[in-house]
Design a protein around this motif. Structure first.
Motif, PDB file in Angstrom:
ATOM      1  N   LEU A 177       0.855  -1.194   0.000  1.00  0.00           N
ATOM      2  CA  LEU A 177       0.000   0.000   0.000  1.00  0.00           C
ATOM      3  C   LEU A 177       0.882   1.231   0.000  1.00  0.00           C
ATOM      4  N   ASN A 178       0.737   2.092  -1.009  1.00  0.00           N
ATOM      5  CA  ASN A 178       1.466   3.361  -0.993  1.00  0.00           C
ATOM      6  C   ASN A 178       0.484   4.499  -0.722  1.00  0.00           C
ATOM      7  N   LEU A 179       0.796   5.264   0.321  1.00  0.00           N
ATOM      8  CA  LEU A 179      -0.061   6.386   0.700  1.00  0.00           C
ATOM      9  C   LEU A 179       0.610   7.689   0.301  1.00  0.00           C
ATOM     10  N   GLY A 180       0.440   8.068  -0.962  1.00  0.00           N
ATOM     11  CA  GLY A 180       0.920   9.364  -1.439  1.00  0.00           C
ATOM     12  C   GLY A 180      -0.251  10.325  -1.416  1.00  0.00           C
ATOM     13  N   VAL A 190      -1.622  -6.099  -5.099  1.00  0.00           N
ATOM     14  CA  VAL A 190      -1.947  -7.364  -4.442  1.00  0.00           C
ATOM     15  C   VAL A 190      -1.020  -8.437  -5.007  1.00  0.00           C
ATOM     16  N   ILE A 191      -0.241  -9.068  -4.111  1.00  0.00           N
ATOM     17  CA  ILE A 191       0.728 -10.082  -4.537  1.00  0.00           C
ATOM     18  C   ILE A 191       0.404 -11.387  -3.808  1.00  0.00           C
ATOM     19  N   PRO A 192      -0.438 -12.231  -4.427  1.00  0.00           N
ATOM     20  CA  PRO A 192      -0.798 -13.477  -3.758  1.00  0.00           C
ATOM     21  C   PRO A 192       0.446 -14.340  -3.498  1.00  0.00           C
ATOM     22  N   ALA A 193       0.381 -15.220  -2.505  1.00  0.00           N
ATOM     23  CA  ALA A 193       1.508 -16.105  -2.215  1.00  0.00           C
ATOM     24  C   ALA A 193       1.891 -16.863  -3.478  1.00  0.00           C
ATOM     25  N   GLY A 194       3.183 -16.894  -3.782  1.00  0.00           N
ATOM     26  CA  GLY A 194       3.677 -17.643  -4.946  1.00  0.00           C
ATOM     27  C   GLY A 194       3.187 -17.119  -6.279  1.00  0.00           C
ATOM     28  N   ALA A 195       2.815 -15.838  -6.341  1.00  0.00           N
ATOM     29  CA  ALA A 195       2.197 -15.296  -7.565  1.00  0.00           C
ATOM     30  C   ALA A 195       3.181 -15.221  -8.739  1.00  0.00           C
ATOM     31  N   LEU A 210      -9.868   3.956   5.723  1.00  0.00           N
ATOM     32  CA  LEU A 210     -10.962   2.994   5.550  1.00  0.00           C
ATOM     33  C   LEU A 210     -11.397   2.833   4.094  1.00  0.00           C
ATOM     34  N   SER A 211     -11.063   3.787   3.229  1.00  0.00           N
ATOM     35  CA  SER A 211     -11.353   3.563   1.808  1.00  0.00           C
ATOM     36  C   SER A 211     -10.410   2.494   1.254  1.00  0.00           C
ATOM     37  N   VAL A 212      -9.228   2.368   1.836  1.00  0.00           N
ATOM     38  CA  VAL A 212      -8.327   1.274   1.453  1.00  0.00           C
ATOM     39  C   VAL A 212      -8.926  -0.061   1.919  1.00  0.00           C
ATOM     40  N   LYS A 250      -6.007 -14.790  -0.139  1.00  0.00           N
ATOM     41  CA  LYS A 250      -5.587 -14.798   1.270  1.00  0.00           C
ATOM     42  C   LYS A 250      -4.419 -13.829   1.442  1.00  0.00           C
ATOM     43  N   ILE A 251      -4.602 -12.852   2.312  1.00  0.00           N
ATOM     44  CA  ILE A 251      -3.558 -11.847   2.537  1.00  0.00           C
ATOM     45  C   ILE A 251      -3.052 -11.943   3.976  1.00  0.00           C
ATOM     46  N   HIS A 252      -1.726 -12.021   4.124  1.00  0.00           N
ATOM     47  CA  HIS A 252      -1.126 -12.096   5.456  1.00  0.00           C
ATOM     48  C   HIS A 252      -0.565 -10.763   5.922  1.00  0.00           C
ATOM     49  N   GLN A 253      -0.025  -9.997   4.967  1.00  0.00           N
ATOM     50  CA  GLN A 253       0.654  -8.757   5.362  1.00  0.00           C
ATOM     51  C   GLN A 253       0.247  -7.583   4.484  1.00  0.00           C
ATOM     52  N   LEU A 254       0.123  -6.422   5.120  1.00  0.00           N
ATOM     53  CA  LEU A 254      -0.090  -5.168   4.393  1.00  0.00           C
ATOM     54  C   LEU A 254       1.147  -4.305   4.645  1.00  0.00           C
ATOM     55  N   ILE A 255       1.888  -4.015   3.579  1.00  0.00           N
ATOM     56  CA  ILE A 255       3.171  -3.310   3.704  1.00  0.00           C
ATOM     57  C   ILE A 255       2.957  -1.871   3.261  1.00  0.00           C
ATOM     58  N   VAL A 256       3.149  -0.936   4.175  1.00  0.00           N
ATOM     59  CA  VAL A 256       2.731   0.446   3.924  1.00  0.00           C
ATOM     60  C   VAL A 256       3.939   1.347   3.658  1.00  0.00           C
TER      61      VAL A 256
END
Ligand SMILES: Nc1ncnc2c1ncn2[C@@H]1O[C@H](COP(=O)(O)OP(=O)(O)O)[C@@H](O)[C@H]1O
Ligand SMILES: [Mg+2]
Length: 393
Positions: free
Chosen positions: A178-181, A188-193, A295-297, A310-316
């Motif tokens: 997630l980039n907050l500019g 979105v990068i699914p596992a093993g994508a 919350l719009s994210v 399935k998402i494990h991490q949100l990297i900001v």
């Protein structure tokens, strides 16, 4: 063409037009075995008068062709200065830097075709003349990354997902970058994508509305809400927040991209009117904008991502990653996902996008496509950018 390590500078100025971020990277190899290491990063502010002019133009206020041409070259000088002063700061001779990737400054972006002289037309314009950067620095410069994707009927954005994929893909963990500019965007990068499995889009406004409210209420004395100082003094008004969520952009299915054309001055006016209707004080409105940014994210994740992946991490990353209220809201609304700043993975929040454009330039220079059609909607892969060669030494 050698694929041994080279030094690449990436430069970016986003929709906030707060200044130029510069990243120095050492890059080698080719995907899937591309290695990129961030060696340093820095940033410089635009002089206030120049920033006002950029924002004025980006708000689609009148400008003559002559002034636009002058602004393009003037910004080219600013980007060149930023590159040279970054080299001094990193103690690297410009002659050792093989390549620059310069995103430039977006002053117009229309990713989806709209009628123009009776034909649907999409277009994008980034300025900060790359030929000037190449001449001043003596470093070959790739610029103008977006048009090639639009030419294939893509939205020309987002482009950072290719870098996100290379930097963040994980065999076992599903991740969202997630980039907050000025605008918030997710990859979105699914596992093993594989690259074809990447989904990315702009979710809505991040700092753009907050910054505009702060500048409005302080009559330009403050530019942003440092550490959410003002928002944290505001009172929550749920009915007002609900009205912000009626925004039709949120419901548009991806691929989609947006910018100041939609979330600029006209939008600010609407939000100010909304504030008056709900008797919101300035800080109440800044609070609402901050919570809406977070919350719009979450809304975009709930609507378009989490039902399928399935998402494990949100990297900001991005300047908004320094806003404690946005981060707290994200963590609270996503209890099953680990929310972490990108610096925890070794990429400083403010350097991520500049680093990405170093990577994109490296790929362009090696004639490899770096748009992700799944993210931009383009018909296919394409080599991004235009090359301004350094004058012969
Ligand atoms: N300490 C902070 N607290 C709150 N907001 C911050 C902080 N630092 C930066 N920001 C926000 O980040 C924005 C700049 O983010 P940036 O990633 O450079 O955006 P862009 O890519 O649009 O230029 C600023 O305008 C401001 O709103
Ligand atoms: Mg910025």
């Amino acid at each position: 063409m050698s694929e041994k390590p080279i030094l690449v500078l990436g430069m970016m100025s986003g929709t906030s037009a707060d200044g130029i971020d510069v990243a120095l990277a050492r890059i080698s190899g080719a995907p899937p075995n591309l290695n990129a290491k961030l060696l340093g990063h820095t940033s410089g502010k635009f002089p206030p008068a120049l920033r006002r002019e950029i924002l004025r133009v980006a708000e689609q206020q009148p400008i003559s062709a002559g002034e636009l041409s002058q602004l393009n070259f003037r910004l080219g000088e600013r980007f060149a200065d930023a590159a040279l002063s970054a080299c001094r700061q990193f103690r690297v001779l410009p002659s050792r830097v093989a390549l620059i990737g310069s995103h430039g400054q977006t002053i117009f972006h229309q990713g989806r075709p709209v009628p123009y002289f009776s034909s649907p037309t999409a277009s994008t314009l980034q300025i900060g003349e790359p030929s000037v950067i190449a001449a001043r620095t003596g470093i070959t410069t790739v610029g103008d990354f977006r048009p090639a994707d639009i030419a294939l009927d893509g939205q020309g954005a987002p482009l950072v997902p290719y870098a996100d994929y290379l930097l963040y893909r994980h065999a076992k963990l599903g991740r969202v970058s997630l980039n907050l500019g000025g605008i918030a965007n997710i990859t979105v990068i699914p596992a093993g994508a594989e690259p074809e499995g990447i989904v990315a889009f702009d979710t809505g406004p991040a700092n753009m509305l907050i910054d505009a409210l702060v500048a409005h209420f302080t009559r330009g004395r403050r530019r942003f809400d440092e550490n959410a100082h003002l928002a944290l003094q505001g009172r929550g008004i749920p009915a007002l927040l609900n009205e912000l969520f009626r925004d039709p952009y949120l419901k548009l299915p991806p691929p989609k991209s947006t910018g100041r054309e939609y979330y600029g001055r006209a939008y600010l006016k609407k939000v100010l009117a909304l504030g008056r209707r709900h008797r919101a004080k300035p800080n109440d409105l800044i609070r609402a904008a901050t919570i809406f940014a977070a919350l719009s994210v979450v809304d975009a994740l709930d609507r378009f991502v989490l039902p399928k992946t399935k998402i494990h991490q949100l990297i900001v990353s991005g300047g908004g990653a320094y806003n404690p209220l946005i981060l707290a809201q994200l963590s609270a609304a996503l209890p099953r996902i680990e929310v972490l700043p990108s610096s925890r993975l070794g990429i400083p929040e403010e350097a991520k996008e500049a680093f990405a454009f170093a990577l994109l330039a490296y790929e362009s220079f090696h004639r490899r496509p770096a748009n992700l059609p799944s993210a931009t909607g383009a018909h296919g892969p394409t080599i991004l950018g235009k090359i301004s060669y350094a004058p012969p030494r």
